[in-house]
Scaffold this motif. Structure first.
Motif, PDB file in Angstrom:
ATOM      1  N   TYR A   1     -35.792  11.671  -2.786  1.00  0.00           N
ATOM      2  CA  TYR A   1     -36.163  11.885  -4.186  1.00  0.00           C
ATOM      3  C   TYR A   1     -37.369  11.038  -4.570  1.00  0.00           C
ATOM      4  CZ  TYR A   1     -35.385  12.866  -9.133  1.00  0.00           C
ATOM      5  OH  TYR A   1     -35.527  13.297 -10.419  1.00  0.00           O
TER       6      TYR A   1
ATOM      7  N   PHE B   1     -41.046  14.034  -7.290  1.00  0.00           N
ATOM      8  CA  PHE B   1     -39.992  15.045  -7.264  1.00  0.00           C
ATOM      9  C   PHE B   1     -39.525  15.386  -8.675  1.00  0.00           C
ATOM     10  CE2 PHE B   1     -36.100  17.196  -6.450  1.00  0.00           C
ATOM     11  CZ  PHE B   1     -36.230  17.731  -5.190  1.00  0.00           C
TER      12      PHE B   1
ATOM     13  N   SER C   1     -32.587   8.314  -3.479  1.00  0.00           N
ATOM     14  CA  SER C   1     -33.011   8.842  -2.191  1.00  0.00           C
ATOM     15  C   SER C   1     -31.782   9.085  -1.347  1.00  0.00           C
ATOM     16  CB  SER C   1     -33.946   7.852  -1.476  1.00  0.00           C
ATOM     17  OG  SER C   1     -33.221   6.711  -1.063  1.00  0.00           O
TER      18      SER C   1
ATOM     19  N   TRP D   1     -30.708  17.941  -7.798  1.00  0.00           N
ATOM     20  CA  TRP D   1     -31.919  17.150  -8.052  1.00  0.00           C
ATOM     21  C   TRP D   1     -32.824  17.818  -9.079  1.00  0.00           C
ATOM     22  CZ3 TRP D   1     -34.089  14.914  -2.795  1.00  0.00           C
ATOM     23  CH2 TRP D   1     -33.167  14.018  -2.279  1.00  0.00           C
TER      24      TRP D   1
END
Length: 548
Positions: A185, A283, A167, A158
């Motif tokens: 995320y 994020f 996600s 990520w």
């Protein structure tokens, strides 16, 4: 390390609050920061602003009773211990308290020593709970390590390959679901940089510490959120926290920084300094925020035993970005990668130990046109220039050395001369950094003193000062004592009494009026403090000085 506990006293009888405050102010056995409330709504306002460890409260109060208050305390700060101090001792109260598990009872008629021991025992229970968590972690260490390793793969992906709209519920995230990976995320994330005082060179050591920190701090989050921790380099870890509910977790995280740091030191033997960004971020921008937090963690007042926390404000972050304060992103060999951090941290001996190793290799190169050696020289040039520009050292160094040589390799007859120049300049940078640290420490203390002097008429608390300074309370208390040579509470009292002395001589106001003006709710307590500072009562001081 002395653990600082926050004690909240709640009673609708003013004299009871003053009596208890005086009792705990005079003692020295237990480090306490006191908060007082005469109404339940005042107590709730305090609980929404700061983390409370122990609550001394009456039961029967107007509006909400003590048990209603207990419900809010448990919701906000689950570990807090509650001591009901009441004139009532009917069975119904003990029966209602059975469902809490963190409540004890005392009568208001008890001796002072009994009340003080009850608070001491509550603090001891908090410490025992910490030890219990440590035993549980030791039994589940292997399982946690395996889970952390699997989660680290997802975290790394990520961070390195940001993706939009992803996600753990997505079709391509079945692996995350399989290991019950709790993060999304798409959620806003509270990001922190964890600076380790004693760096971990071994990847295995860093992994073990990351697992232990994650387990310890996850337990301290209770059911409020989830935390993930990654080792980024030898001395820095990234910590990311997401709330499990719609309620923001920023206040809890801010107030728990000191608890996290203290727990890491006491239970893991790791001295850490935590820098947290004051806003939750998407994020996708977390890695960028981490880089600024890392720089902020390096640019703090430091006396050598650094642990605690700092809140990086939006304004500070914007100023750092405008000034170009980004860390050097080097792709050179492994033995070069540690140098920028060592320079930033002022670790001279370790820096030049690596420098001498590099120097010893480069001076063996026969010609000046050997490109790997040129790359190493340019690495040092960029590192030094970045440091000089960010610290504003151009003018200071202009009279001590020729900075232009950093970008003109042709000025040197051979590699030995070039690296002798780099060493001399490096020595100058460490000297300048040591002087700058002294200046930062002086500014740190003076800013606190200025705030205290400007707010003498307010009920100054360590929490108020910490919010003004953007550091956590325990860090401010410890650093002020080390740098100023006295406790912050002592300094506040000295300044208040100095102000009171001036008012006694320059005005005709009563002692009661002057006491209230500088935040003393009880004139008796003001007189006690004044006599302790001056050797005489306020009225006697006014009379003697005016006669003289």
């Amino acid at each position: 390390m002395d653990k600082l506990y926050r004690l909240l006293i709640v009673d609708d009888e003013y004299h009871v609050v003053d009596w208890l405050a005086e009792l705990f102010t005079q003692q020295e056995a237990l480090p306490l920061e006191l908060y007082r409330a005469h109404l339940v709504r005042e107590a709730l306002r305090i609980l929404e602003q700061v983390k409370i460890d122990v609550v001394l409260s009456d039961i029967k109060m107007p509006g909400m009773d003590g048990f209603d208050l207990a419900d809010r305390i448990v919701e906000q700060w689950p570990r807090a211990k509650i001591i009901f101090l009441t004139g009532y001792h009917e069975f119904e109260y003990a029966y209602r308290a059975n469902r809490y598990g963190n409540i004890s009872f005392l009568l208001k008629t008890e001796d002072d020593d009994v009340i003080f021991r009850a608070v001491q025992e509550a603090a001891a229970q908090l410490e025992e709970e910490n030890r219990h968590r440590q035993l549980v972690r030791e039994h589940t260490g292997l399982q946690r390590t395996v889970s952390w390793q699997m989660q680290k793969c997802i975290w790394t992906e990520w961070l390195e390959k940001p993706r939009q709209g992803m996600s753990v519920q997505g079709a391509e995230d079945t692996e995350a679901e399989a290991i019950q990976f709790p993060f999304s995320y798409e959620k806003m994330t509270v990001v922190c940089c964890v600076r380790i005082r004693e760096g971990k060179q071994s990847p295995l050591e860093r992994e073990r510490l990351a697992v232990s920190l994650q387990q310890l701090w996850q337990e301290m989050l209770y059911e409020k959120g989830d935390i993930g921790i990654l080792d980024m380099d030898e001395t820095h870890f990234l910590a990311a926290v997401q709330s499990r509910t719609e309620k923001p977790i920023l206040l809890y995280m801010r107030e728990m920084l000191d608890e996290f740091s203290a727990a890491a030191l006491e239970e893991l033997g790791a001295a850490v300094f935590i820098t947290m960004y004051e806003e939750a971020v998407p994020f996708a921008s977390m890695r960028e925020q981490y880089e600024f937090l890392k720089l902020a963690a390096l640019d703090v007042a430091d006396t050598g035993d650094l642990y605690g926390g700092r809140i990086l404000s939006v304004q500070e972050r914007a100023a750092m970005e405008a000034a170009g304060n980004k860390l050097l992103g080097s792709g050179t060999k492994a033995w070069l990668e540690a140098l920028p951090d060592l320079l930033e941290q002022g670790k001279r001996e370790e820096f030049f130990r690596i420098f001498d190793k590099i120097h010893g290799e480069v001076i063996l190169v026969p010609g000046r046109h050997y490109y790997p050696a040129i790359e190493v020289f340019q690495f040092f040039s960029l590192m030094y220039l970045s440091f000089i520009n960010r610290k504003g050292l151009v003018e200071k160094l202009a009279f001590q050395t020729a900075l232009a040589r950093l970008v003109n390799l042709q000025d040197f007859a051979d590699w030995k001369e070039a690296f002798d120049y780099l060493r001399d300049l490096g020595e100058l940078l460490f000297v300048q950094q040591a002087e700058a640290q002294k200046d930062r420490n002086a500014v740190f203390v003076e800013n606190i003193k200025d705030f205290v002097r400007a707010n003498l008429k307010e009920d100054l608390s360590l929490t108020d000062i910490s919010r003004q300074m953007h550091y956590n309370p325990s860090y401010i208390s410890r650093m002020f004592k080390q740098l100023a040579g006295k406790n912050l509470s002592e300094y506040i009292l000295e300044e208040k009494i100095a102000y009171a002395k001036r008012r006694l001589l320059e005005s005709e106001d009563t002692v009661l009026a002057i006491a209230k003006e500088i935040g003393f709710e009880s004139p008796q307590y003001f007189s006690v403090v004044f006599r302790r500072q001056t050797g005489m009562a306020p009225g006697e001081y006014r009379h003697r000085k005016r006669e003289a």
